[in-house]
Design a protein around this motif. Structure first.
Motif, PDB file in Angstrom:
ATOM      1  N   MET A   7       0.804  -1.218  -0.123  1.00  0.00           N
ATOM      2  CA  MET A   7      -0.092  -0.003   0.016  1.00  0.00           C
ATOM      3  C   MET A   7       1.024   1.422  -0.007  1.00  0.00           C
ATOM      4  O   MET A   7       1.654   1.380   0.821  1.00  0.00           O
ATOM      5  CB  MET A   7      -1.053   0.029   1.408  1.00  0.00           C
ATOM      6  N   ALA A   8       0.670   2.101  -0.831  1.00  0.00           N
ATOM      7  CA  ALA A   8       1.484   3.493  -0.964  1.00  0.00           C
ATOM      8  C   ALA A   8       0.626   4.407  -0.205  1.00  0.00           C
ATOM      9  O   ALA A   8      -0.606   4.781  -0.626  1.00  0.00           O
ATOM     10  CB  ALA A   8       1.356   3.798  -2.295  1.00  0.00           C
ATOM     11  N   TRP A   9       1.188   5.154   0.598  1.00  0.00           N
ATOM     12  CA  TRP A   9       0.501   6.101   1.459  1.00  0.00           C
ATOM     13  C   TRP A   9       0.655   7.386   0.739  1.00  0.00           C
ATOM     14  O   TRP A   9       1.724   7.860   0.103  1.00  0.00           O
ATOM     15  CB  TRP A   9       1.433   6.399   2.867  1.00  0.00           C
ATOM     16  N   PRO A  10      -0.389   7.833   0.329  1.00  0.00           N
ATOM     17  CA  PRO A  10      -0.364   9.226  -0.654  1.00  0.00           C
ATOM     18  C   PRO A  10       0.235  10.244   0.193  1.00  0.00           C
ATOM     19  O   PRO A  10       0.236  10.569   1.420  1.00  0.00           O
ATOM     20  CB  PRO A  10      -2.175   9.425  -0.506  1.00  0.00           C
ATOM     21  N   ASP A  11       0.992  10.973  -1.022  1.00  0.00           N
ATOM     22  CA  ASP A  11       1.704  12.071  -0.274  1.00  0.00           C
ATOM     23  C   ASP A  11       1.117  13.282   0.209  1.00  0.00           C
ATOM     24  O   ASP A  11       1.322  14.188   1.022  1.00  0.00           O
ATOM     25  CB  ASP A  11       2.596  12.717  -1.470  1.00  0.00           C
ATOM     26  N   ASP A  12      -0.409  13.368  -0.346  1.00  0.00           N
ATOM     27  CA  ASP A  12      -1.156  14.577   0.162  1.00  0.00           C
ATOM     28  C   ASP A  12      -2.248  14.140   0.901  1.00  0.00           C
ATOM     29  O   ASP A  12      -3.483  14.613   1.130  1.00  0.00           O
ATOM     30  CB  ASP A  12      -1.895  14.986  -1.054  1.00  0.00           C
ATOM     31  N   ALA A  13      -1.915  12.975   2.040  1.00  0.00           N
ATOM     32  CA  ALA A  13      -2.862  12.556   3.051  1.00  0.00           C
ATOM     33  C   ALA A  13      -3.139  13.422   3.806  1.00  0.00           C
ATOM     34  O   ALA A  13      -2.467  14.243   4.537  1.00  0.00           O
ATOM     35  CB  ALA A  13      -2.278  11.564   3.586  1.00  0.00           C
ATOM     36  N   VAL A  14      -4.735  13.910   4.209  1.00  0.00           N
ATOM     37  CA  VAL A  14      -4.986  14.640   5.440  1.00  0.00           C
ATOM     38  C   VAL A  14      -5.803  13.866   6.222  1.00  0.00           C
ATOM     39  O   VAL A  14      -6.641  13.058   5.839  1.00  0.00           O
ATOM     40  CB  VAL A  14      -5.744  15.736   4.794  1.00  0.00           C
ATOM     41  N   GLU A  15      -5.619  14.108   7.486  1.00  0.00           N
ATOM     42  CA  GLU A  15      -6.369  13.413   8.644  1.00  0.00           C
ATOM     43  C   GLU A  15      -7.804  13.992   8.586  1.00  0.00           C
ATOM     44  O   GLU A  15      -7.971  15.425   8.987  1.00  0.00           O
ATOM     45  CB  GLU A  15      -5.744  13.540  10.064  1.00  0.00           C
ATOM     46  N   VAL A  16      -8.987  13.501   8.631  1.00  0.00           N
ATOM     47  CA  VAL A  16     -10.391  14.084   8.392  1.00  0.00           C
ATOM     48  C   VAL A  16     -11.056  13.357   9.536  1.00  0.00           C
ATOM     49  O   VAL A  16     -12.186  13.951   9.719  1.00  0.00           O
ATOM     50  CB  VAL A  16     -10.736  13.687   7.080  1.00  0.00           C
ATOM     51  N   GLY A  17     -10.698  12.437  10.355  1.00  0.00           N
ATOM     52  CA  GLY A  17     -11.597  11.796  11.346  1.00  0.00           C
ATOM     53  C   GLY A  17     -10.927  10.851  12.021  1.00  0.00           C
ATOM     54  O   GLY A  17      -9.670  10.390  11.803  1.00  0.00           O
ATOM     55  N   ARG A  18     -11.835  10.230  12.943  1.00  0.00           N
ATOM     56  CA  ARG A  18     -11.325   9.114  13.682  1.00  0.00           C
ATOM     57  C   ARG A  18     -12.367   8.028  14.039  1.00  0.00           C
ATOM     58  O   ARG A  18     -13.589   8.553  13.915  1.00  0.00           O
ATOM     59  CB  ARG A  18     -11.010   9.731  15.155  1.00  0.00           C
ATOM     60  N   VAL A  19     -11.693   7.003  13.990  1.00  0.00           N
ATOM     61  CA  VAL A  19     -12.652   5.714  14.323  1.00  0.00           C
ATOM     62  C   VAL A  19     -12.985   5.836  15.772  1.00  0.00           C
ATOM     63  O   VAL A  19     -12.157   5.840  16.462  1.00  0.00           O
ATOM     64  CB  VAL A  19     -12.344   4.409  13.765  1.00  0.00           C
ATOM     65  N   ILE A  20     -14.431   5.888  16.214  1.00  0.00           N
ATOM     66  CA  ILE A  20     -14.834   5.862  17.362  1.00  0.00           C
ATOM     67  C   ILE A  20     -15.489   4.689  17.965  1.00  0.00           C
ATOM     68  O   ILE A  20     -15.367   4.483  19.345  1.00  0.00           O
ATOM     69  CB  ILE A  20     -15.835   7.407  17.676  1.00  0.00           C
ATOM     70  N   ASP A  21     -15.674   3.832  17.016  1.00  0.00           N
ATOM     71  CA  ASP A  21     -16.438   2.405  17.585  1.00  0.00           C
ATOM     72  C   ASP A  21     -16.996   1.642  16.546  1.00  0.00           C
ATOM     73  O   ASP A  21     -16.883   2.021  15.358  1.00  0.00           O
ATOM     74  CB  ASP A  21     -17.640   2.680  18.515  1.00  0.00           C
ATOM     75  N   ALA A  22     -17.192   0.721  16.836  1.00  0.00           N
ATOM     76  CA  ALA A  22     -17.809  -0.369  15.706  1.00  0.00           C
ATOM     77  C   ALA A  22     -19.465  -0.017  15.731  1.00  0.00           C
ATOM     78  O   ALA A  22     -19.968   0.510  16.516  1.00  0.00           O
ATOM     79  CB  ALA A  22     -17.637  -1.858  16.151  1.00  0.00           C
ATOM     80  N   TRP A  23     -19.938  -0.483  14.746  1.00  0.00           N
ATOM     81  CA  TRP A  23     -21.531  -0.006  14.415  1.00  0.00           C
ATOM     82  C   TRP A  23     -22.141  -1.506  13.862  1.00  0.00           C
ATOM     83  O   TRP A  23     -21.882  -1.837  12.731  1.00  0.00           O
ATOM     84  CB  TRP A  23     -21.772   1.262  13.569  1.00  0.00           C
ATOM     85  N   GLY A  24     -23.138  -1.854  14.693  1.00  0.00           N
ATOM     86  CA  GLY A  24     -23.522  -3.118  14.319  1.00  0.00           C
ATOM     87  C   GLY A  24     -22.882  -4.256  14.350  1.00  0.00           C
ATOM     88  O   GLY A  24     -21.767  -4.392  14.898  1.00  0.00           O
ATOM     89  N   VAL A  25     -23.271  -5.273  13.596  1.00  0.00           N
ATOM     90  CA  VAL A  25     -22.564  -6.561  13.766  1.00  0.00           C
ATOM     91  C   VAL A  25     -22.030  -7.223  12.752  1.00  0.00           C
ATOM     92  O   VAL A  25     -21.355  -8.158  12.478  1.00  0.00           O
ATOM     93  CB  VAL A  25     -23.393  -7.778  14.442  1.00  0.00           C
ATOM     94  N   LYS A  26     -22.081  -6.328  11.551  1.00  0.00           N
ATOM     95  CA  LYS A  26     -21.612  -6.653  10.080  1.00  0.00           C
ATOM     96  C   LYS A  26     -20.180  -6.285   9.723  1.00  0.00           C
ATOM     97  O   LYS A  26     -19.676  -6.319   8.799  1.00  0.00           O
ATOM     98  CB  LYS A  26     -22.584  -6.650   9.105  1.00  0.00           C
ATOM     99  N   GLY A  27     -19.521  -5.523  10.912  1.00  0.00           N
ATOM    100  CA  GLY A  27     -18.195  -5.056  10.399  1.00  0.00           C
ATOM    101  C   GLY A  27     -18.247  -3.613  10.098  1.00  0.00           C
ATOM    102  O   GLY A  27     -17.248  -2.942   9.773  1.00  0.00           O
ATOM    103  N   TRP A  28     -19.335  -2.815  10.262  1.00  0.00           N
ATOM    104  CA  TRP A  28     -19.106  -1.434   9.927  1.00  0.00           C
ATOM    105  C   TRP A  28     -18.427  -0.779  11.187  1.00  0.00           C
ATOM    106  O   TRP A  28     -18.397  -1.293  12.269  1.00  0.00           O
ATOM    107  CB  TRP A  28     -20.757  -0.784   9.980  1.00  0.00           C
TER     108      TRP A  28
END
Length: 185
Positions: free
Chosen positions: A1-22
């Motif tokens: 996987m190539a990390w993009p040179d222009d990557a911008v942090e836009v959020g944070r995973v705060i939890d799982a949602w539901g039982v199907k992996g969301w």
């Protein structure tokens, strides 16, 4: 996987949602279109350790290929090919979500992404340097530029409303913002 040179942090995973992996993501913007416009999210590890991530043997950074994403109140819920179930989703809790800047929707004229303003030099109409944009704050009514000047040994901070009454020009090519603001304000 190539990390993009222009990557911008836009959020944070705060939890799982539901039982199907969301996963549930807290976006940093009130208008999270950057998350919707990109189908590839790049994750970095959380600031504080997540024991479930260690137990899952995750190797950072991660690439998630998003299959679905939608608003869910103040958060975004999303499904990714790489996250098959709730256990896998829980292992991502706390991860920092990045997307390539190139995948952001095009801003309208006289609209700017905050990430594009940070680091720009700020000068007044007289050509006097006020500092550089270190951050922006949202007051609800409008944004405020936090301008820091480190010259002269003692850092000075100015808070300048990012509104037409004070901002004359934003020249991203020259990396400069011209404002109607005095040195003594």
């Amino acid at each position: 996987m190539a990390w993009p040179d222009d990557a911008v942090e836009v959020g944070r995973v705060i939890d799982a949602w539901g039982v199907k992996g969301w996963i549930k993501v807290q976006p940093y913007s009130a208008d999270p279109q950057a998350l919707f416009s990109s189908r590839r999210w790049f994750l970095q590890p959380p600031d504080s350790p997540n024991p479930r991530a260690a137990a899952a043997g995750l190797r950072w950074p991660l690439l998630l290929r998003i299959t679905q994403a939608r608003d869910h109140g103040d958060v975004i819920v999303a499904a990714a090919r790489e996250v098959p179930d709730r256990t896998a989703a829980e292992a991502l809790k706390g991860a920092r979500v990045h997307v390539p800047r190139s995948s952001f929707p095009t801003a309208d004229p006289d609209e700017y992404y905050w990430v594009d303003l940070i680091g720009l030099e700020v000068v007044n109409r007289q050509g006097e340097r006020l500092g550089t944009v270190a951050d922006l704050m949202d007051t609800g009514a409008h944004a405020i530029l936090r301008v820091v000047d480190e010259a002269g040994g003692k850092p000075a901070e100015r808070l300048i409303p990012f509104v037409g009454a004070y901002v004359d020009e934003v020249d991203q090519g020259a990396r400069r913002i011209t404002v109607d603001w005095g040195l003594d304000y």
